[in-house]
Design a protein around this motif. Structure first.
Motif, PDB file in Angstrom:
ATOM      1  N   PRO A 105       0.839  -1.205   0.000  1.00  0.00           N
ATOM      2  CA  PRO A 105       0.000   0.000   0.000  1.00  0.00           C
ATOM      3  C   PRO A 105       0.877   1.260   0.000  1.00  0.00           C
ATOM      4  CG  PRO A 105      -0.725  -1.530   1.686  1.00  0.00           C
ATOM      5  CD  PRO A 105       0.527  -2.083   1.114  1.00  0.00           C
ATOM      6  N   LYS A 106       0.390   2.294  -0.676  1.00  0.00           N
ATOM      7  CA  LYS A 106       1.173   3.530  -0.813  1.00  0.00           C
ATOM      8  C   LYS A 106       1.561   4.110   0.539  1.00  0.00           C
ATOM      9  CE  LYS A 106       0.319   5.436  -5.325  1.00  0.00           C
ATOM     10  NZ  LYS A 106      -0.567   6.223  -6.123  1.00  0.00           N
ATOM     11  N   SER A 107       0.609   4.033   1.499  1.00  0.00           N
ATOM     12  CA  SER A 107       0.893   4.633   2.812  1.00  0.00           C
ATOM     13  C   SER A 107       2.080   3.929   3.483  1.00  0.00           C
ATOM     14  CB  SER A 107      -0.350   4.558   3.705  1.00  0.00           C
ATOM     15  OG  SER A 107      -0.908   3.267   3.631  1.00  0.00           O
ATOM     16  N   ALA A 108       2.144   2.589   3.351  1.00  0.00           N
ATOM     17  CA  ALA A 108       3.253   1.842   3.953  1.00  0.00           C
ATOM     18  C   ALA A 108       4.558   2.161   3.229  1.00  0.00           C
ATOM     19  CB  ALA A 108       2.976   0.341   3.889  1.00  0.00           C
ATOM     20  N   THR A 109       4.493   2.269   1.909  1.00  0.00           N
ATOM     21  CA  THR A 109       5.701   2.572   1.126  1.00  0.00           C
ATOM     22  C   THR A 109       6.240   3.946   1.503  1.00  0.00           C
ATOM     23  OG1 THR A 109       4.682   1.349  -0.669  1.00  0.00           O
ATOM     24  CG2 THR A 109       6.648   2.585  -1.210  1.00  0.00           C
ATOM     25  N   SER A 110       5.342   4.932   1.589  1.00  0.00           N
ATOM     26  CA  SER A 110       5.836   6.282   1.887  1.00  0.00           C
ATOM     27  C   SER A 110       6.369   6.355   3.323  1.00  0.00           C
ATOM     28  CB  SER A 110       4.759   7.338   1.633  1.00  0.00           C
ATOM     29  OG  SER A 110       3.655   7.069   2.425  1.00  0.00           O
ATOM     30  N   LEU A 111       5.770   5.569   4.205  1.00  0.00           N
ATOM     31  CA  LEU A 111       6.244   5.531   5.601  1.00  0.00           C
ATOM     32  C   LEU A 111       7.671   4.962   5.674  1.00  0.00           C
ATOM     33  CD1 LEU A 111       3.562   4.618   8.127  1.00  0.00           C
ATOM     34  CD2 LEU A 111       5.923   4.312   8.747  1.00  0.00           C
ATOM     35  N   MET A 112       7.868   3.857   4.964  1.00  0.00           N
ATOM     36  CA  MET A 112       9.191   3.222   4.939  1.00  0.00           C
ATOM     37  C   MET A 112      10.206   4.113   4.230  1.00  0.00           C
ATOM     38  SD  MET A 112       9.348   0.257   6.442  1.00  0.00           S
ATOM     39  CE  MET A 112      10.641  -0.715   5.695  1.00  0.00           C
ATOM     40  N   SER A 113       9.742   4.796   3.193  1.00  0.00           N
ATOM     41  CA  SER A 113      10.640   5.655   2.437  1.00  0.00           C
ATOM     42  C   SER A 113      11.093   6.848   3.294  1.00  0.00           C
ATOM     43  CB  SER A 113       9.911   6.126   1.182  1.00  0.00           C
ATOM     44  OG  SER A 113      10.645   7.111   0.555  1.00  0.00           O
ATOM     45  N   ALA A 114      10.145   7.428   4.020  1.00  0.00           N
ATOM     46  CA  ALA A 114      10.479   8.568   4.892  1.00  0.00           C
ATOM     47  C   ALA A 114      11.455   8.126   5.987  1.00  0.00           C
ATOM     48  CB  ALA A 114       9.201   9.131   5.514  1.00  0.00           C
ATOM     49  N   LEU A 115      11.269   6.917   6.482  1.00  0.00           N
ATOM     50  CA  LEU A 115      12.157   6.401   7.520  1.00  0.00           C
ATOM     51  C   LEU A 115      13.572   6.222   6.955  1.00  0.00           C
ATOM     52  CD1 LEU A 115      12.448   5.029  10.400  1.00  0.00           C
ATOM     53  CD2 LEU A 115      12.041   2.885   9.217  1.00  0.00           C
ATOM     54  N   GLY A 116      13.644   5.635   5.759  1.00  0.00           N
ATOM     55  CA  GLY A 116      14.945   5.351   5.142  1.00  0.00           C
ATOM     56  C   GLY A 116      15.713   6.603   4.778  1.00  0.00           C
ATOM     57  N   GLU A 117      14.994   7.683   4.515  1.00  0.00           N
ATOM     58  CA  GLU A 117      15.632   8.940   4.111  1.00  0.00           C
ATOM     59  C   GLU A 117      16.618   9.441   5.169  1.00  0.00           C
ATOM     60  OE1 GLU A 117      16.533  11.348   1.325  1.00  0.00           O
ATOM     61  OE2 GLU A 117      14.896   9.929   0.971  1.00  0.00           O
ATOM     62  N   HIS A 118      16.288   9.224   6.439  1.00  0.00           N
ATOM     63  CA  HIS A 118      17.160   9.752   7.504  1.00  0.00           C
ATOM     64  C   HIS A 118      17.702   8.662   8.425  1.00  0.00           C
ATOM     65  CE1 HIS A 118      16.212  13.769   6.295  1.00  0.00           C
ATOM     66  NE2 HIS A 118      14.926  13.467   6.310  1.00  0.00           N
ATOM     67  N   LEU A 119      17.521   7.430   8.027  1.00  0.00           N
ATOM     68  CA  LEU A 119      17.983   6.329   8.886  1.00  0.00           C
ATOM     69  C   LEU A 119      19.513   6.361   9.019  1.00  0.00           C
ATOM     70  CD1 LEU A 119      16.630   3.989  10.398  1.00  0.00           C
ATOM     71  CD2 LEU A 119      17.193   2.512   8.491  1.00  0.00           C
ATOM     72  N   GLY A 120      19.972   6.273  10.263  1.00  0.00           N
ATOM     73  CA  GLY A 120      21.418   6.226  10.503  1.00  0.00           C
ATOM     74  C   GLY A 120      22.068   7.584  10.663  1.00  0.00           C
ATOM     75  N   GLU A 121      21.269   8.657  10.564  1.00  0.00           N
ATOM     76  CA  GLU A 121      21.881   9.990  10.602  1.00  0.00           C
ATOM     77  C   GLU A 121      21.903  10.614  11.985  1.00  0.00           C
ATOM     78  OE1 GLU A 121      19.942  12.427   7.718  1.00  0.00           O
ATOM     79  OE2 GLU A 121      20.789  11.314   6.038  1.00  0.00           O
ATOM     80  N   ALA A 122      21.320   9.940  12.969  1.00  0.00           N
ATOM     81  CA  ALA A 122      21.228  10.584  14.285  1.00  0.00           C
ATOM     82  C   ALA A 122      21.802   9.677  15.372  1.00  0.00           C
ATOM     83  CB  ALA A 122      19.769  10.889  14.582  1.00  0.00           C
ATOM     84  N   ASP A 123      21.725  10.146  16.626  1.00  0.00           N
ATOM     85  CA  ASP A 123      22.198   9.317  17.730  1.00  0.00           C
ATOM     86  C   ASP A 123      21.216   8.166  17.954  1.00  0.00           C
ATOM     87  OD1 ASP A 123      20.415  10.299  20.338  1.00  0.00           O
ATOM     88  OD2 ASP A 123      20.647  11.793  18.782  1.00  0.00           O
ATOM     89  N   PHE A 124      21.637   7.192  18.754  1.00  0.00           N
ATOM     90  CA  PHE A 124      20.830   5.967  18.815  1.00  0.00           C
ATOM     91  C   PHE A 124      19.459   6.172  19.457  1.00  0.00           C
ATOM     92  CE2 PHE A 124      22.243   5.376  23.148  1.00  0.00           C
ATOM     93  CZ  PHE A 124      21.284   4.576  23.722  1.00  0.00           C
ATOM     94  N   GLU A 125      19.339   7.173  20.352  1.00  0.00           N
ATOM     95  CA  GLU A 125      18.019   7.426  20.966  1.00  0.00           C
ATOM     96  C   GLU A 125      17.031   7.905  19.897  1.00  0.00           C
ATOM     97  OE1 GLU A 125      19.153  10.149  23.969  1.00  0.00           O
ATOM     98  OE2 GLU A 125      19.474   8.569  25.459  1.00  0.00           O
ATOM     99  N   THR A 126      17.504   8.848  19.086  1.00  0.00           N
ATOM    100  CA  THR A 126      16.641   9.370  18.025  1.00  0.00           C
ATOM    101  C   THR A 126      16.307   8.258  17.028  1.00  0.00           C
ATOM    102  OG1 THR A 126      17.937  11.377  18.273  1.00  0.00           O
ATOM    103  CG2 THR A 126      16.411  11.319  16.420  1.00  0.00           C
ATOM    104  N   GLU A 127      17.326   7.465  16.701  1.00  0.00           N
ATOM    105  CA  GLU A 127      17.107   6.366  15.756  1.00  0.00           C
ATOM    106  C   GLU A 127      16.038   5.397  16.265  1.00  0.00           C
ATOM    107  OE1 GLU A 127      18.173   6.120  12.803  1.00  0.00           O
ATOM    108  OE2 GLU A 127      19.760   7.609  12.828  1.00  0.00           O
ATOM    109  N   THR A 128      16.183   4.990  17.531  1.00  0.00           N
ATOM    110  CA  THR A 128      15.215   4.016  18.059  1.00  0.00           C
ATOM    111  C   THR A 128      13.818   4.647  18.163  1.00  0.00           C
ATOM    112  OG1 THR A 128      16.119   4.515  20.227  1.00  0.00           O
ATOM    113  CG2 THR A 128      16.761   2.431  19.286  1.00  0.00           C
ATOM    114  N   ASN A 129      13.778   5.941  18.514  1.00  0.00           N
ATOM    115  CA  ASN A 129      12.474   6.613  18.576  1.00  0.00           C
ATOM    116  C   ASN A 129      11.798   6.628  17.207  1.00  0.00           C
ATOM    117  OD1 ASN A 129      12.722   7.093  21.265  1.00  0.00           O
ATOM    118  ND2 ASN A 129      13.401   9.215  21.039  1.00  0.00           N
TER     119      ASN A 129
END
Lengths: 172, 298
Positions: A105-129
């Motif tokens: 579904p588009k909503s799931a794809t866009s959710l995963m895409s938004a997550l991947g856009e910034h994944l790994g760019e922050a400290d681990f607390e922000t990442e886990t949040n």
């Protein structure tokens, strides 16, 4: 007799078509479930071992090979091919292929895409949040789709049979 | 292509991987990326620039300048796209990448409760190429053994004179017959990456990677029973206490410190020389690290 057989065939075909739609919906649902399970694992592992994402994905892909969602396997495969390509690019590429294949579904794809856009760019607390937030959203999406699916499944099956009967009447 | 170059190229962004393809890495000591300024290559004979075509040049006008986005991408790539995994290292301003090479990062600090928690707005990256020269410390090693008894030794030198390289080789040489522990506070001596030492540090050498020096020395003596303890860049206030503990326990210590002479060290850190028998002075001869002198302290 021949007419009866033909009528049965047409009705059966329509029912099978409806059943296919139901199956595709179920596949979507199980893909969403697999995705939020993967994100839960990812959040847990990031908290405990602070491993970089490529290594973490590799471990998750190998650990539970039997039930590993194809998204993780594909992500691991693509990461292996070029370890030092930006991880977000690999994520987006894998996601677009996976979404197309599963008809996510588009909503799931866009959710995963938004997550991947910034994944790994922050400290681990922000990442886990972020990961937990994504898990929650996917879980909610899964629940609402599941509810809708129960209705849709019945409707699809009934419509399948009815349209079959309708075609038979028209043909007769 | 030499393996050092290959390993480094694999860890660059596609853009820089392409640009550095034809650069000769054999004499390269550092690569500096600075925001809106030319990429510079440092060799022992001086600096030069990287041209837009990916060649070494001395003409600044045709040099490739790094953009902010390129620097951010480069830093993220060095961190395998996982800043959270390298945050502890980034707080100290550098990370160690595969091959034991060190990436220093300049930028704006993020401070939380009085402590640096991150570096943002990256304005410069210094890729310091680590190399090992097996056998370079053979001469020093022979002078550290007097009547087959190893002396406590302090390597004294200004930066970029090979302290770490000599320490690494000493670890390799002595580990043939002794249990050696390296307390590698900045992952420089062993260049550990993912727990694996990237250099040959010898068969009987254990590494305490990213341990604070004093705590690492105490832990090593308690749990790893070393014959020789090796550590880099002494100078913190609690180092002396750990040195005292180490020398009292019968363990031999080989360490390094910044300075030009034993007098310099005595002036900056009174009493520190008392823990050592020999001082080895390092410097540069013909633009290369070299032993400038060895003096007995007792």
């Amino acid at each position: 007799m021949l007419k009866f057989l033909g009528a049965m065939l047409v009705t059966g075909a329509c029912f099978a078509f409806a059943q296919n739609i139901v199956k595709a919906k179920r596949k979507q649902l199980s893909a969403i479930k697999e995705l939020y399970t993967f994100l839960t694992d990812l959040a847990r592992e990031i908290t405990f071992c602070l491993e970089p994402l490529p290594q973490l994905v590799k471990r998750l892909a190998q650990e539970e090979s039997a039930i590993t969602p194809s998204f993780v396997r594909e992500l691991n495969q693509n990461t292996k091919q070029d370890m030092h390509r930006p991880f977000r690019d690999i994520w987006q590429e894998t996601l677009s292929h996976y979404a197309q294949e599963i008809n996510l579904p588009k909503s799931a794809t866009s959710l995963m895409s938004a997550l991947g856009e910034h994944l790994g760019e922050a400290d681990f607390e922000t990442e886990t949040n972020r990961l937990q937030e994504a898990v929650e959203n996917l879980y909610n999406l899964h629940s609402s789709l599941e509810k809708d699916n129960v209705k849709t499944e019945k409707l699809a099956r009934s419509l399948g049979i009815l349209s079959g009967v309708f075609i038979v009447i028209l043909l007769l | 292509m030499d393996s050092c170059k290959e390993i480094i190229l694999q860890q660059l962004t596609p853009l820089y991987r392409r640009l550095f393809q034809s650069v000769d890495f054999s004499q390269l000591e550092e690569i500096r990326f600075r925001i809106k300024r030319p990429v510079m290559l440092y060799r022992h004979d001086g600096p030069s620039f990287l041209s837009e075509n990916g060649e070494k040049t001395s003409i600044e006008s045709i040099a490739k300048a790094s953009s902010s986005a390129e620097l951010n991408d480069l830093a993220t790539t060095f961190c395998s796209g996982s800043i959270y995994a390298y945050l502890n290292d980034l707080k100290d301003g550098f990370i160690t990448i595969c091959g034991g090479h060190r990436v220093g990062i300049a930028g704006k600090s993020v401070i939380k409760n009085g402590e640096i928690t991150n570096i943002t707005d990256i304005s410069g990256i210094n890729l310091r190429i680590a190399r090992e020269f097996p056998g370079c410390a053979r001469e020093i090693a022979s002078q550290l053994c007097i009547d087959s008894c190893l002396q406590n030794a302090l390597l004294i030198s200004p930066p970029q004179c090979g302290k770490t390289t000599f320490l690494r080789d000493l670890a390799r040489l002595f580990s043939a017959t002794n249990k050696v522990v390296i307390v590698d506070e900045r992952s420089e001596i062993a260049g550990s990456f993912g727990g694996v030492p990237q250099f040959d540090i010898g068969m009987q050498t254990d590494v305490l990677d990213r341990f604070p020096k004093a705590a690492g020395m105490l832990l090593a003596i308690r749990s790893l029973s070393p014959d020789i303890l090796i550590t880099d860049e002494l100078g913190a206030t609690d180092d002396e206490e750990a040195l005292q503990y180490a020398t009292n326990s019968g363990c031999r210590v080989i360490a390094s410190i910044h300075g030009n002479s034993p007098e310099d060290v005595e002036c900056a850190h009174p009493g520190l020389l008392n823990f050592f028998d020999i001082a080895i002075l390092l410097g540069r001869k013909n633009n290369r690290p070299a032993v400038m002198g060895i003096c007995k302290l007792r």
